[in-house]
Design a protein around this motif. Structure first.
Motif, PDB file in Angstrom:
ATOM      1  N   SER A  89      -4.809   4.758   4.643  1.00  0.00           N
ATOM      2  CA  SER A  89      -5.785   3.894   3.981  1.00  0.00           C
ATOM      3  C   SER A  89      -5.088   2.845   3.114  1.00  0.00           C
ATOM      4  O   SER A  89      -5.479   1.681   3.096  1.00  0.00           O
ATOM      5  CB  SER A  89      -6.715   4.717   3.080  1.00  0.00           C
ATOM      6  OG  SER A  89      -7.308   5.740   3.809  1.00  0.00           O
ATOM      7  N   LEU A  93      -5.359  -1.105   3.409  1.00  0.00           N
ATOM      8  CA  LEU A  93      -5.754  -1.941   2.279  1.00  0.00           C
ATOM      9  C   LEU A  93      -4.753  -3.076   2.087  1.00  0.00           C
ATOM     10  O   LEU A  93      -5.126  -4.239   1.893  1.00  0.00           O
ATOM     11  CB  LEU A  93      -5.840  -1.094   1.007  1.00  0.00           C
ATOM     12  CG  LEU A  93      -6.291  -1.871  -0.224  1.00  0.00           C
ATOM     13  CD1 LEU A  93      -7.794  -2.057  -0.204  1.00  0.00           C
ATOM     14  CD2 LEU A  93      -5.857  -1.184  -1.506  1.00  0.00           C
ATOM     15  N   THR A  96      -5.221  -5.625   4.661  1.00  0.00           N
ATOM     16  CA  THR A  96      -6.489  -6.330   4.456  1.00  0.00           C
ATOM     17  C   THR A  96      -6.362  -7.353   3.325  1.00  0.00           C
ATOM     18  O   THR A  96      -6.945  -8.438   3.368  1.00  0.00           O
ATOM     19  CB  THR A  96      -7.613  -5.327   4.113  1.00  0.00           C
ATOM     20  OG1 THR A  96      -7.581  -4.286   5.082  1.00  0.00           O
ATOM     21  CG2 THR A  96      -8.977  -5.984   4.133  1.00  0.00           C
ATOM     22  N   THR A 152      -4.606   3.311  -4.168  1.00  0.00           N
ATOM     23  CA  THR A 152      -5.444   2.552  -3.241  1.00  0.00           C
ATOM     24  C   THR A 152      -6.764   2.166  -3.911  1.00  0.00           C
ATOM     25  O   THR A 152      -7.200   1.011  -3.848  1.00  0.00           O
ATOM     26  CB  THR A 152      -5.750   3.395  -1.991  1.00  0.00           C
ATOM     27  OG1 THR A 152      -4.548   4.036  -1.564  1.00  0.00           O
ATOM     28  CG2 THR A 152      -6.271   2.546  -0.861  1.00  0.00           C
ATOM     29  N   ALA A 156      -8.283  -1.472  -4.540  1.00  0.00           N
ATOM     30  CA  ALA A 156      -9.549  -1.753  -3.854  1.00  0.00           C
ATOM     31  C   ALA A 156     -10.595  -2.207  -4.878  1.00  0.00           C
ATOM     32  O   ALA A 156     -11.355  -3.141  -4.652  1.00  0.00           O
ATOM     33  CB  ALA A 156     -10.025  -0.515  -3.104  1.00  0.00           C
ATOM     34  N   LEU A 165     -12.940   0.619   1.763  1.00  0.00           N
ATOM     35  CA  LEU A 165     -12.176   1.839   1.561  1.00  0.00           C
ATOM     36  C   LEU A 165     -13.026   3.049   1.918  1.00  0.00           C
ATOM     37  O   LEU A 165     -12.573   3.982   2.594  1.00  0.00           O
ATOM     38  CB  LEU A 165     -11.726   1.919   0.099  1.00  0.00           C
ATOM     39  CG  LEU A 165     -10.799   3.074  -0.250  1.00  0.00           C
ATOM     40  CD1 LEU A 165      -9.510   2.974   0.538  1.00  0.00           C
ATOM     41  CD2 LEU A 165     -10.508   3.102  -1.736  1.00  0.00           C
TER      42      LEU A 165
END
Lengths: 319, 252
Positions: A89, A93, A96, A152, A156, A165
């Motif tokens: 993840s 992230l 992204t 994360t 996020a 997420l």
């Protein structure tokens, strides 16, 4: 006999999975005229991709769990208790944030790279801890996962990506359409690879000394296993989102049934993984019809229940 | 022949094995004895390339264990360490068949299966062959591990404390079996043993270690004397001859 039964069950589950959903679809409708054309369309664009992705993801997650358990020689480890999912993840992230327009394959590779690094870190920490008990191993993994997921979540939150997420960490098949699930075939290829390496992975499960004694380089077997696990996890996180417990329950059930010789157990693990995911998805689509309960939620409930039973039965077996 | 030259193992400032040189002859049983912490297991692990050496070389039939490809070595030398814990649920037959991995690479031939069956019956495990390891007693499991290592069919077989988990009867049975493997199957067996009387009764050659070095080595008759045992273990014991074997009485 058992094989025949399992195959039949899988086929039945797949058929049910194909036929239920918000828009009506019946076998009769498929063959008749205009309505048939629309039904075929739904079938091709939405239903078949969904059912296929359920099967692929279920198989792959169960196999990835088994490999993790072999590599750590611990029954309670799977990608979500080893920091693998959280790392994937994080990778997703990062990509992204830095390159939001990149194609899904790039995202998958970034997630896989992070998953690999995170899981390798997990194994490294395990090596540094002396006298580890059976339960410290998953606990260490969960803690590591917690730390990574905190990082994360922080970013996020800062960049307003909490919703994305959430999508990665909760498995959900409702968005699966043709053109958006094909990456899962990568996971399928990885499973085939795992089957070819089944003996080596089983050997790694016997530990470093046995592996070395039999002339294999333990490190390279572990690396191979890690790469498979990281890439499977990454493809699933990118396409579907995390499916909890699957990698824990299926390998344990199969282990009780037919043992851990992966050459023999892997087909069972794949079949059971697919079956469990199909069943949970069907439940999720039916209980609150025509709305859907995300499969992650159903898996969480069914999975934790099964897991409890397994733990209690395991104690019985030891006694 | 196994030749160890100047083998050393250090952990930080502690030296566990200090400059050990040793020749283990082909055929027969060689036992390594010595008090706890003498470096016996470490030496065995280095000989079998399970543990890297800090310095020195080990060759087995001229093959340097650190540079020879591991899969080549796996057909020459096998090792069973002590305290093996396999978390996987494997059947005895699965485990023993894995002993053929160096030859089969996972694709068992008829010949491989024969080897496995022979090893299973050699250890008297026929009735347990399809049971899972976690359903066996400690002693049965130990025998299954030994069967696997014998199934590997190497000229050199190394065991670290093979009598672990075995009661009197099974311990004697195991030693007789290893003797038989040495004599009938023409193996070279190297053992780390705690009980010097087992070493005395069943070995051809004894290596006595203390503080990471070899103190004495020789035939059981040469090693089994009060003076040598005093030197190795720091303990004053009486050695008696019973049925032609030297037995040390160290229980009181």
């Amino acid at each position: 006999m058992r094989l025949l039964l399992t195959t039949t069950a899988l086929i039945v589950l797949s058929l049910i999975s194909l036929l239920i959903g918000a828009s009506d679809l019946s076998l009769a409708g498929l063959v008749s005229g205009d309505e048939g054309q629309q039904a075929t369309q739904i079938l091709l664009v939405s239903r078949i991709p969904r059912t296929l992705s359920l099967i692929l993801a279920g198989m792959a997650m169960a196999v990835a769990g088994t490999i993790m358990q072999m590599l750590t020689q611990n029954r309670f480890v799977e990608p979500s208790t080893a920091g693998t999912v959280e790392s994937a993840s994080l990778g997703l992230l990062i990509v992204t944030l830095l390159a939001p327009e990149s194609p899904v394959v790039v995202k998958m590779v970034a997630a896989a790279a992070c998953a690999l690094a995170g899981t390798a870190l997990f194994l490294r920490i395990l090596r540094l801890i002396p006298l580890r008990s059976v339960l410290t191993v998953p606990l260490v993994g969960i803690m590591l996962g917690g730390v990574i997921s905190a990082i994360t979540t922080f970013f996020a939150y800062r960049f307003d990506l909490l919703q994305s997420l959430n999508a990665w960490t909760t498995g959900d098949f409702s968005g699966v359409l043709r053109g958006r699930y094909e990456l899962l075939w990568v996971a399928f290829a990885l499973m085939v690879l795992a089957y070819f390496a089944a003996d080596r992975l089983t050997l790694a499960g016997m530990g470093r000394d046995f592996t070395t004694n039999l002339g294999l380089r333990y490190r390279s077997v572990v690396s191979l296993g890690l790469v498979i696990v990281a890439m499977v996890t990454a493809t699933i996180v990118v396409t579907i989102g995390m499916l909890p417990f699957l990698g824990l329950i299926v390998p344990n059930v199969v282990s009780l049934m037919i043992g851990d010789n992966m050459r023999r157990s892997l087909p069972w693990i794949a079949a059971l993984g697919a079956g469990l995911v199909l069943a949970c998805d069907i439940i999720g689509r039916v209980v609150y019809y025509p709305y859907e309960v995300p499969i992650g939620t159903i898996m969480g409930i069914v999975g934790s229940g099964l897991f409890l039973i397994l733990l209690l039965k395991g104690r019985e077996r030891l006694a | 022949m196994i030749e160890v030259a100047n083998a050393t193992k250090t952990y930080g400032d502690t030296i566990v094995v200090r400059d050990v040189s040793l020749t283990i002859p082909r055929r027969g049983i060689t036992s390594i004895i010595g008090p706890n912490g003498a470096g016996k297991s470490t030496l065995l692990s280095m000989i079998s390339r399970l543990m890297p050496m800090s310095a020195g070389t080990v060759t087995v039939e001229g093959l340097d264990v650190t540079s020879t490809p591991s899969d080549v070595l796996a057909k020459r030398l096998s090792i069973l360490r002590q305290d093996n814990r396999i978390a996987s649920r494997l059947t005895v037959r699965d485990l023993v068949e894995f002993g053929r991995y160096p030859y089969s690479k996972g694709r068992l031939t008829v010949e491989d299966r024969d080897h496995a069956s022979r090893a299973i019956s050699f250890l008297g495990l026929e009735l347990l062959a399809d049971r899972f390891l976690d359903e066996l007693s400690g002693g049965q499991r130990q025998r299954a591990y030994v069967a696997m290592v014998l199934c590997q069919d190497t000229d050199y077989v190394l065991f670290d404390e093979p009598l672990n988990n075995l009661d009197m009867k099974h311990a004697v049975g195991m030693m007789k079996l290893l003797r038989q493997a040495a004599d009938a199957l023409d193996k070279t067996i190297v053992l780390v043993l705690h009980d010097i009387n087992f070493a005395s009764c069943y070995s051809d050659y004894i290596v006595a270690m203390r503080d990471g070095t070899i103190v004495r080595h020789g035939t059981p008759d040469a090693i089994m004397t009060s003076a040598v045992i005093q030197e190795v273990y720091g303990m004053n014991v009486e050695v008696q001859e019973i049925r032609g074997r030297k037995i040390s009485v160290y229980y009181m």
